[in-house]
Write a protein that holds these residues in place. Structure first.
Motif, short mmCIF file in Angstrom:
data_model
loop_
_atom_site.label_atom_id
_atom_site.label_comp_id
_atom_site.label_asym_id
_atom_site.label_seq_id
_atom_site.Cartn_x
_atom_site.Cartn_y
_atom_site.Cartn_z
N UNK A 67 20.00 -32.13 -0.88
CA UNK A 67 18.59 -32.26 -0.04
C UNK A 67 18.76 -33.43 1.24
N UNK A 68 19.69 -34.40 1.04
CA UNK A 68 19.69 -35.23 2.26
C UNK A 68 20.40 -34.68 3.58
N UNK A 115 2.50 -25.79 -0.71
CA UNK A 115 3.14 -26.49 0.44
C UNK A 115 4.44 -25.77 0.65
N UNK A 116 4.39 -24.37 0.82
CA UNK A 116 5.75 -23.77 1.12
C UNK A 116 6.16 -23.78 2.41
N UNK A 128 12.23 -25.36 4.07
CA UNK A 128 13.17 -26.64 3.37
C UNK A 128 14.36 -26.62 3.99
N UNK A 180 12.29 -31.72 3.66
CA UNK A 180 10.94 -31.78 2.95
C UNK A 180 9.97 -31.92 3.85
N UNK A 181 8.69 -31.05 3.44
CA UNK A 181 7.40 -31.31 4.40
C UNK A 181 7.06 -32.60 4.64
N UNK A 182 6.35 -32.85 5.78
CA UNK A 182 5.71 -34.10 5.95
C UNK A 182 4.46 -34.16 5.02
N UNK A 222 9.33 -17.60 4.27
CA UNK A 222 9.00 -18.97 4.98
C UNK A 222 9.17 -18.87 6.61
N UNK A 223 8.28 -19.57 7.18
CA UNK A 223 8.07 -19.28 8.61
C UNK A 223 8.77 -20.66 9.44
#
Lengths: 200, 114, 98
Positions: A41-42, A105-106, A109, A114-116, A159-160
């Motif tokens: 993830x990082x 919150x799609x 990623x 991760x989304x803000x 996802x866009x």
């Protein structure tokens, strides 16, 4: 942060630990697997998306493939996207794209991390589909009426990623320098790609 | 009926909040747990789907939905889904949580903290 | 299975109540748009959300709506649009009209 919220965070932290310990003891998820996933993830940051955008600016063939099949084109660059179904939408002089997920919150990623928090907020999710121009103006982007606004609600499996327009005055820059002009917000559609003066 | 999550077009008369909190380690771990539980390459198949995560979140009452933090909703949902499937028992989770809290208090007491 | 709808075709999102998990936002139900592309086939969320992963797959479309169709009070140019992903079982044909 209120004391109440701090308390809630603390109890959530304890609950997470209790849940995770049980899963580990039952052989469902090992601590090592969690660590490995966190490490992965990082590695997901907006720099990956920016690389894709800059390549599209420099390679018209790649851009064409990217707009045709986002997932396949990104994989060409050797980026591990783990099943991401990517749609890339291009901003032009007459069209501006904005991405939202009204139901949750799609978010791409694999390319942006991760989304803000604001992307996950009630306000953004409620308003971006109904009054996108007002939302954009809040982000400092007041678009004239001759620029069409196209909102994308990622309701399901795609996802866009917004492909921002290449800023003017960047002819002398290389691809890597151009990538530095591409912010996370520009790839969500609430900003434009930056001007070279920001990085030089 | 639509749930508390179905927000598109809801009249909200407030600007988009721009404050960003630093994501906490436990929040990252909740995210990682979700990914691992729903991993299609998991031996024996995934234990849950993203749709199940969403369903668990959407079944929260509107009050709870808005009062819980983002990853608290996720954690709540993961626990609901794993309990439904019999992967964990509610009672054992409650017992473990009591142990965790006790251990936490003890650690603080040892360090002379309140 | 051949797709029921094709890019450029006029469609309407079925306006029905739902119980439990769906991925068709409330605000888009009953609205008319045009198929922009076929995204592929995916697990049906109404099944998958309850742990049933084995069932049939559902075709997913990206449908483009005029903002003024979705929000009669929309404050912006007539050209502004909204794209939403809608599964086939939530779409019906409509005669192309204004």
């Amino acid at each position: 942060m209120s004391a109440e919220h701090a308390h809630s965070d603390r109890s959530a932290e304890h609950l997470e630990r209790a849940f995770r310990e049980l899963l580990a003891e039952k052989g469902i998820i090992s601590d090592a697997a969690v660590s490995e996933r966190l490490e992965f993830m990082y590695t997901r940051t907006p720099a990956l998306g920016a690389r894709v955008v800059a390549r599209a600016w420099f390679d018209p063939g790649f851009k064409e493939r990217l707009l045709e099949d986002g997932s396949a084109a990104v994989t060409e660059l050797g980026i591990d996207i783990r099943g991401l179904r990517l749609v890339v939408v291009e901003n032009t002089a007459v069209l501006h794209n904005l991405v939202v997920c009204t139901l949750c919150s799609c978010y791409p990623r694999m390319l942006l991390g991760l989304p803000p928090d604001w992307y996950k907020s009630v306000e953004y999710r409620a308003r971006a589909v109904r009054e996108p121009r007002a939302v954009l103006a809040e982000f400092g982007l007041s678009l004239p009426g001759d620029v069409t606004v196209r909102v994308h609600d990622s309701t399901a499996d795609m996802r866009y990623l917004v492909l921002p327009a290449r800023p003017t005055g960047t002819d002398a820059l290389g691809e890597a320098q151009c990538a530095e002009l591409v912010s996370r917000d520009a790839m969500i559609g609430v900003a434009l790609a930056g001007s070279p003066s920001n990085v030089l | 009926m639509s749930g508390p999550h179905d927000l598109g077009g809801t009249k909200v008369d407030a600007p988009v909040p721009r404050r960003q909190h630093a994501i906490l380690p436990w929040e990252m771990r909740v995210d990682a747990l979700m990914q691992l539980l729903s991993d299609p390459t998991r031996p024996g198949g995934p234990l849950m789907s993203v749709d199940e995560l969403r369903r668990g979140i959407e079944s929260l009452s509107p009050e709870l939905y808005r009062s819980l933090g983002y990853y608290e909703r996720w954690l709540h949902s993961l626990i609901v889904i794993m309990s439904e499937k019999g992967v964990i028992e509610r009672s054992e989770l409650e017992n473990r949580l009591a142990d965790v809290e006790l251990a936490h208090e003890r650690e603080h007491a040892e360090r002379g903290e309140r | 299975m051949t797709p029921r709808f094709h890019p450029g075709e006029a469609v309407r999102v079925i306006d029905k109540a739902s119980a439990g998990h769906v991925r068709t936002p409330r605000y888009i139900r009953g609205k008319c748009g045009v198929v922009e592309r076929i995204c592929g086939e995916f697990r049906r969320p109404e099944e998958s959300a309850y742990g049933r992963y084995g069932g049939g797959r559902e075709r997913l479309y990206r449908v483009r709506f005029a903002q003024h169709e979705v929000w009669p009070d929309y404050a912006g140019p007539a050209e502004d649009t909204l794209d939403v992903e809608i599964y086939e079982h939530w779409l019906e044909k409509r005669e192309a009209g204004p």
